[in-house]
Motif scaffolding. Structure first.
Motif, PDB file in Angstrom:
ATOM      1  N   VAL A 175     -31.564  32.020 -20.598  1.00 43.95           N
ATOM      2  CA  VAL A 175     -32.388  30.820 -20.448  1.00 43.95           C
ATOM      3  C   VAL A 175     -31.588  29.522 -20.481  1.00 43.95           C
ATOM      4  O   VAL A 175     -32.119  28.472 -20.114  1.00 43.95           O
ATOM      5  CB  VAL A 175     -33.498  30.771 -21.521  1.00 43.95           C
ATOM      6  N   GLY A 176     -30.337  29.558 -20.924  1.00 39.39           N
ATOM      7  CA  GLY A 176     -29.552  28.330 -20.983  1.00 39.39           C
ATOM      8  C   GLY A 176     -30.204  27.297 -21.884  1.00 39.39           C
ATOM      9  O   GLY A 176     -30.585  27.599 -23.021  1.00 39.39           O
ATOM     10  N   ASP A 177     -30.377  26.073 -21.359  1.00 35.82           N
ATOM     11  CA  ASP A 177     -30.997  25.002 -22.145  1.00 35.82           C
ATOM     12  C   ASP A 177     -32.472  24.819 -21.800  1.00 35.82           C
ATOM     13  O   ASP A 177     -33.063  23.777 -22.079  1.00 35.82           O
ATOM     14  CB  ASP A 177     -30.239  23.687 -21.939  1.00 35.82           C
ATOM     15  N   ALA A 178     -33.068  25.852 -21.198  1.00 34.01           N
ATOM     16  CA  ALA A 178     -34.450  25.733 -20.714  1.00 34.01           C
ATOM     17  C   ALA A 178     -35.476  26.270 -21.698  1.00 34.01           C
ATOM     18  O   ALA A 178     -36.612  26.566 -21.328  1.00 34.01           O
ATOM     19  CB  ALA A 178     -34.591  26.457 -19.376  1.00 34.01           C
ATOM     20  N   ALA A 179     -35.094  26.422 -22.974  1.00 28.15           N
ATOM     21  CA  ALA A 179     -36.034  26.896 -23.996  1.00 28.15           C
ATOM     22  C   ALA A 179     -35.614  26.328 -25.338  1.00 28.15           C
ATOM     23  O   ALA A 179     -34.466  25.911 -25.531  1.00 28.15           O
ATOM     24  CB  ALA A 179     -36.055  28.426 -24.045  1.00 28.15           C
ATOM     25  N   GLU A 180     -36.560  26.310 -26.275  1.00 28.96           N
ATOM     26  CA  GLU A 180     -36.249  25.981 -27.660  1.00 28.96           C
ATOM     27  C   GLU A 180     -35.812  27.270 -28.348  1.00 28.96           C
ATOM     28  O   GLU A 180     -36.582  28.234 -28.400  1.00 28.96           O
ATOM     29  CB  GLU A 180     -37.481  25.402 -28.370  1.00 28.96           C
ATOM     30  N   LEU A 181     -34.579  27.294 -28.858  1.00 31.70           N
ATOM     31  CA  LEU A 181     -34.058  28.497 -29.500  1.00 31.70           C
ATOM     32  C   LEU A 181     -33.977  28.281 -31.008  1.00 31.70           C
ATOM     33  O   LEU A 181     -33.537  27.222 -31.475  1.00 31.70           O
ATOM     34  CB  LEU A 181     -32.676  28.850 -28.937  1.00 31.70           C
ATOM     35  N   VAL A 182     -34.404  29.308 -31.758  1.00 33.92           N
ATOM     36  CA  VAL A 182     -34.412  29.241 -33.222  1.00 33.92           C
ATOM     37  C   VAL A 182     -33.743  30.486 -33.777  1.00 33.92           C
ATOM     38  O   VAL A 182     -33.659  31.521 -33.092  1.00 33.92           O
ATOM     39  CB  VAL A 182     -35.852  29.124 -33.769  1.00 33.92           C
TER      40      VAL A 182
END
Length: 378
Positions: free
Chosen positions: A311-318
């Motif tokens: 997803v690269g920078d196309a999602a909020e990752l936690v």
């Protein structure tokens, strides 16, 4: 020119491949159908060994492949059926770890080129984890080539002793839409009304109700969302062994979560959602993540496995297992329409970088050609 082409260069007969389907997840089954369609179109003979129910769902024969019903089992009768089909194959391609084991057993000591695609990673604990490592090692070492759908799967295959492990090009399966789904804008209010989210945010998660999916963490996070006005509704589409315990928690704690079981309208549910959630402990090329970005639905996912690569920078990752971080990311996104729109735009750009079906077939054909270039003339 490809040795597998329909023109049968230099008098060679068309390449005959056997595709062995194992666990039959939606992602791997749809991949095999797409691959079979592309291979047949290029003159390759394709036989798909899969259970009857997989043929009913994915219609391998509808794209020109031959289907041979073989149960997901290592019992003698299943292996005998698989051995018969593989006897005159130019190449055998297994999809998944257990399919790889069954195909390896069926091939025995034959020198037939053997490709295995690792679509995902099996999950096990304790003594079963040790057995899983042994199984991975056996399949990795016997395969001519292991294709991994994420870089960490490629690394894992190499650690298990694979002679040749490569990153696989895998196209997104067709969206999981019901036949009547034709106008997203028209059907979105109807879908939200049916699910009970007409005047509240709708958060969507999809996947089997199993421990590694992280649904216990999702329920922990949903406690925070109860305090919002209106409280978001979390809908989880999927079935599995954890359903009784999850349902009990939902009822005992009054959580704004609905378990809706397996659905054939996941595409429309996702398109109607405000956010997609992926709280898993591990994922490779998550179908949900890809569908969310294609559908322009902002995604909150755990930074595990192949997710960041996908997803690269196309999602909020936690972080995995951090209910507080998951809850905070969701609340922040719901309160920030500009951030949601930015993720939609980034998702569209990121999805455009993923392999197409043609590119997927082309890569597989190049591997097949490489392994079968010494095929004898008829």
């Amino acid at each position: 020119m490809s040795l597998a082409s329909s023109h049968s260069p230099h008098g060679r007969t068309p390449l005959r491949t056997v595709q062995v389907l194992g666990g039959g997840s939606a992602g791997s089954s749809a991949h095999v159908r797409s691959l079979a369609s592309g291979l047949v179109a290029r003159g390759v003979r394709v036989t798909v060994c899969a259970p009857v129910e997989a043929e009913h769902t994915y219609d391998f024969t509808g794209v020109g492949a031959e289907h041979v019903p073989v149960p997901r089992s290592t019992d003698p009768s299943s292996l005998a059926a698989l051995r018969t089909v593989c006897a005159d194959a130019d190449l055998v391609h297994a999809h998944g770890l257990h399919a790889g084991l069954r195909a390896a057993l069926a091939l025995g000591g034959r020198r037939t080129p053997f490709v295995v695609t690792w679509h995902t990673r099996a999950h096990a604990e304790g003594a079963r984890a040790h057995l899983l490592r042994l199984l991975e090692r056996r399949v990795a070492r016997v395969a001519s080539v292991v294709l991994g759908t994420s870089s960490d799967l490629v690394d894992r295959a190499r650690r298990r002793g694979a002679r040749d492990a490569r990153l696989a090009a895998v196209a997104l399966p067709p969206p999981r839409m019901s036949p009547e789904y034709d106008d997203p804008d028209r059907l979105r209010p109807k879908t939200r009304a049916e699910i009970g989210a007409t005047e509240r945010p709708l958060l969507m998660a999809v996947g089997a109700l199993e421990r590694h999916r992280g649904y216990d963490v999702l329920l922990d996070a949903s406690r925070v969302w109860r305090r919002l006005d209106p409280a978001p509704l979390v809908v989880i589409a999927g079935e599995g062994p954890l359903r009784p315990s999850l349902q009990r928690r939902i009822e005992d704690e009054g959580l704004p979560v609905r378990l809706i079981g397996r659905r054939d309208d996941v595409g429309e549910l996702l398109a109607a959602a405000d956010l997609a959630l992926l709280p898993s402990s591990w994922e490779s090329r998550s179908v949900l993540a890809q569908e969310a970005l294609h559908a322009r639905v902002p995604l909150v996912a755990t930074a595990v496995g192949g997710i960041r690569e996908l997803v690269g920078d196309a999602a909020e990752l936690v972080p995995y297992g951090d209910a507080g971080a998951l809850a905070t990311a969701v609340v922040r996104l719901l309160d920030d329409p500009e951030r949601r729109e930015l993720l939609r735009e980034r998702g569209t750009r990121q999805a455009a970088t993923w392999p197409t079906e043609d590119e997927t077939v082309a890569q597989v054909l190049s591997v097949y050609d490489e392994l079968t270039q010494a095929r004898p003339f008829p």
